[in-house]
Design a protein around this motif. Structure first.
Motif, PDB file in Angstrom:
ATOM      1  N   ALA A   1      -1.370   2.151  -8.211  1.00 45.14           N
ATOM      2  CA  ALA A   1      -2.394   1.207  -7.771  1.00 45.14           C
ATOM      3  C   ALA A   1      -3.600   1.240  -8.692  1.00 45.14           C
ATOM      4  N   THR A   2      -4.190   0.077  -8.879  1.00 47.52           N
ATOM      5  CA  THR A   2      -5.489  -0.037  -9.534  1.00 47.52           C
ATOM      6  C   THR A   2      -6.509  -0.246  -8.426  1.00 47.52           C
ATOM      7  N   ILE A   3      -7.474   0.648  -8.348  1.00 50.33           N
ATOM      8  CA  ILE A   3      -8.551   0.552  -7.363  1.00 50.33           C
ATOM      9  C   ILE A   3      -9.783   0.049  -8.107  1.00 50.33           C
ATOM     10  N   ASP A   4     -10.342  -1.071  -7.643  1.00 51.96           N
ATOM     11  CA  ASP A   4     -11.475  -1.663  -8.370  1.00 51.96           C
ATOM     12  C   ASP A   4     -12.787  -0.948  -8.040  1.00 51.96           C
ATOM     13  N   LYS A   5     -13.864  -1.414  -8.645  1.00 53.36           N
ATOM     14  CA  LYS A   5     -15.173  -0.780  -8.494  1.00 53.36           C
ATOM     15  C   LYS A   5     -15.692  -0.811  -7.063  1.00 53.36           C
ATOM     16  N   ASP A   6     -15.161  -1.728  -6.240  1.00 55.03           N
ATOM     17  CA  ASP A   6     -15.585  -1.822  -4.840  1.00 55.03           C
ATOM     18  C   ASP A   6     -14.704  -0.997  -3.903  1.00 55.03           C
ATOM     19  N   GLY A   7     -13.680  -0.331  -4.459  1.00 58.56           N
ATOM     20  CA  GLY A   7     -12.785   0.477  -3.648  1.00 58.56           C
ATOM     21  C   GLY A   7     -11.610  -0.298  -3.074  1.00 58.56           C
ATOM     22  N   LEU A   8     -11.399  -1.518  -3.557  1.00 61.45           N
ATOM     23  CA  LEU A   8     -10.296  -2.351  -3.081  1.00 61.45           C
ATOM     24  C   LEU A   8      -9.080  -2.215  -3.994  1.00 61.45           C
ATOM     25  N   VAL A   9      -7.895  -2.368  -3.424  1.00 64.76           N
ATOM     26  CA  VAL A   9      -6.669  -2.326  -4.212  1.00 64.76           C
ATOM     27  C   VAL A   9      -6.567  -3.641  -4.981  1.00 64.76           C
ATOM     28  N   ALA A  10      -6.738  -3.565  -6.301  1.00 67.04           N
ATOM     29  CA  ALA A  10      -6.745  -4.756  -7.146  1.00 67.04           C
ATOM     30  C   ALA A  10      -5.356  -5.107  -7.662  1.00 67.04           C
ATOM     31  N   HIS A  11      -4.518  -4.088  -7.831  1.00 61.65           N
ATOM     32  CA  HIS A  11      -3.167  -4.321  -8.363  1.00 61.65           C
ATOM     33  C   HIS A  11      -2.269  -3.201  -7.859  1.00 61.65           C
ATOM     34  N   LEU A  12      -1.005  -3.542  -7.594  1.00 58.89           N
ATOM     35  CA  LEU A  12      -0.077  -2.575  -7.043  1.00 58.89           C
ATOM     36  C   LEU A  12       1.301  -2.807  -7.633  1.00 58.89           C
ATOM     37  N   ASP A  13       1.906  -1.758  -8.186  1.00 60.82           N
ATOM     38  CA  ASP A  13       3.266  -1.811  -8.722  1.00 60.82           C
ATOM     39  C   ASP A  13       4.120  -0.790  -7.988  1.00 60.82           C
ATOM     40  N   VAL A  14       5.287  -1.213  -7.511  1.00 60.60           N
ATOM     41  CA  VAL A  14       6.224  -0.271  -6.893  1.00 60.60           C
ATOM     42  C   VAL A  14       6.986   0.428  -8.015  1.00 60.60           C
ATOM     43  N   LEU A  15       6.998   1.760  -7.965  1.00 62.77           N
ATOM     44  CA  LEU A  15       7.684   2.556  -8.976  1.00 62.77           C
ATOM     45  C   LEU A  15       9.084   2.932  -8.528  1.00 62.77           C
ATOM     46  N   GLU A  16       9.211   3.282  -7.239  1.00 66.35           N
ATOM     47  CA  GLU A  16      10.530   3.638  -6.711  1.00 66.35           C
ATOM     48  C   GLU A  16      10.485   3.656  -5.193  1.00 66.35           C
ATOM     49  N   GLY A  17      11.670   3.586  -4.612  1.00 62.74           N
ATOM     50  CA  GLY A  17      11.804   3.653  -3.170  1.00 62.74           C
ATOM     51  C   GLY A  17      12.841   2.660  -2.686  1.00 62.74           C
ATOM     52  N   PRO A  18      13.341   2.845  -1.468  1.00 63.84           N
ATOM     53  CA  PRO A  18      14.342   1.938  -0.923  1.00 63.84           C
ATOM     54  C   PRO A  18      13.842   0.492  -0.888  1.00 63.84           C
ATOM     55  N   GLY A  19      14.658  -0.412  -1.372  1.00 68.91           N
ATOM     56  CA  GLY A  19      14.276  -1.814  -1.430  1.00 68.91           C
ATOM     57  C   GLY A  19      13.876  -2.397  -0.091  1.00 68.91           C
ATOM     58  N   GLU A  20      14.511  -1.952   0.969  1.00 66.69           N
ATOM     59  CA  GLU A  20      14.242  -2.470   2.300  1.00 66.69           C
ATOM     60  C   GLU A  20      12.874  -2.055   2.838  1.00 66.69           C
ATOM     61  N   LEU A  21      12.257  -1.051   2.210  1.00 67.71           N
ATOM     62  CA  LEU A  21      10.970  -0.535   2.678  1.00 67.71           C
ATOM     63  C   LEU A  21       9.800  -0.907   1.775  1.00 67.71           C
ATOM     64  N   ARG A  22      10.099  -1.405   0.614  1.00 68.81           N
ATOM     65  CA  ARG A  22       9.050  -1.650  -0.393  1.00 68.81           C
ATOM     66  C   ARG A  22       7.995  -2.651   0.070  1.00 68.81           C
ATOM     67  N   GLN A  23       8.412  -3.788   0.602  1.00 70.52           N
ATOM     68  CA  GLN A  23       7.441  -4.820   0.970  1.00 70.52           C
ATOM     69  C   GLN A  23       6.519  -4.342   2.089  1.00 70.52           C
ATOM     70  N   ALA A  24       7.054  -3.591   3.043  1.00 73.98           N
ATOM     71  CA  ALA A  24       6.223  -3.061   4.131  1.00 73.98           C
ATOM     72  C   ALA A  24       5.158  -2.121   3.577  1.00 73.98           C
ATOM     73  N   ALA A  25       5.528  -1.297   2.601  1.00 76.10           N
ATOM     74  CA  ALA A  25       4.569  -0.379   1.978  1.00 76.10           C
ATOM     75  C   ALA A  25       3.496  -1.158   1.222  1.00 76.10           C
ATOM     76  N   VAL A  26       3.920  -2.144   0.451  1.00 76.05           N
ATOM     77  CA  VAL A  26       2.969  -2.963  -0.325  1.00 76.05           C
ATOM     78  C   VAL A  26       2.016  -3.700   0.611  1.00 76.05           C
ATOM     79  N   ASP A  27       2.562  -4.291   1.686  1.00 74.78           N
ATOM     80  CA  ASP A  27       1.721  -5.042   2.627  1.00 74.78           C
ATOM     81  C   ASP A  27       0.636  -4.159   3.231  1.00 74.78           C
ATOM     82  N   ALA A  28       0.980  -2.925   3.581  1.00 73.66           N
ATOM     83  CA  ALA A  28      -0.004  -2.013   4.176  1.00 73.66           C
ATOM     84  C   ALA A  28      -1.026  -1.542   3.146  1.00 73.66           C
ATOM     85  N   VAL A  29      -0.545  -1.024   2.021  1.00 75.40           N
ATOM     86  CA  VAL A  29      -1.444  -0.441   1.017  1.00 75.40           C
ATOM     87  C   VAL A  29      -2.387  -1.496   0.430  1.00 75.40           C
TER      88      VAL A  29
END
Length: 79
Positions: free
Chosen positions: A23-51
Motif C-alpha cells: 500500500a501507498t499511504i499518502d500524506k493525509d494517512g489515506l490509502v492512495a494505492h493498493l497492489d495485491v501481492l499474493e493470496g487466494p483469489g476468492e478473498l482478494r477483493q474483500a481484503a482490498v475493499d476493506a483496506v
C-alpha cells in the motif's frame, strides 16, 4: 479500521488464508494505492475493499507528513 467481509462463496468452499498487499499511504494517512501481492483469489477483493477504507496516522519526517509504502496482510480464517 474497516474489517473485511468474508465472501459467502469463499466460506461455502472453505477457503481461508492470508492476502498480502503493498500500500501507498499518502500524506493525509489515506490509502492512495493498493497492489495485491499474493493470496487466494476468492478473498482478494474483500481484503482490498476493506483496506481501501483504512486511515493511518500520517507518517512524519522532520515534523512534516510524508507518503510511505507499507505491506499489509489480511488473514481470513474460518471458525
Amino acid at each position: 479500521m474497516v474489517q473485511p467481509v468474508y465472501p459467502v462463496e469463499a466460506k461455502t468452499a472453505h477457503i481461508q488464508g492470508a492476502v498480502r498487499m503493498r500500500a501507498t499511504i499518502d500524506k493525509d494517512g489515506l490509502v492512495a494505492h493498493l497492489d495485491v501481492l499474493e493470496g487466494p483469489g476468492e478473498l482478494r477483493q474483500a481484503a482490498v475493499d476493506a483496506v481501501s477504507q483504512w486511515t493511518y496516522m500520517p507518517y512524519k519526517v522532520n515534523g512534516e507528513p510524508v507518503q510511505v509504502l507499507t505491506e499489509i496482510t489480511v488473514n481470513f480464517a474460518l471458525n
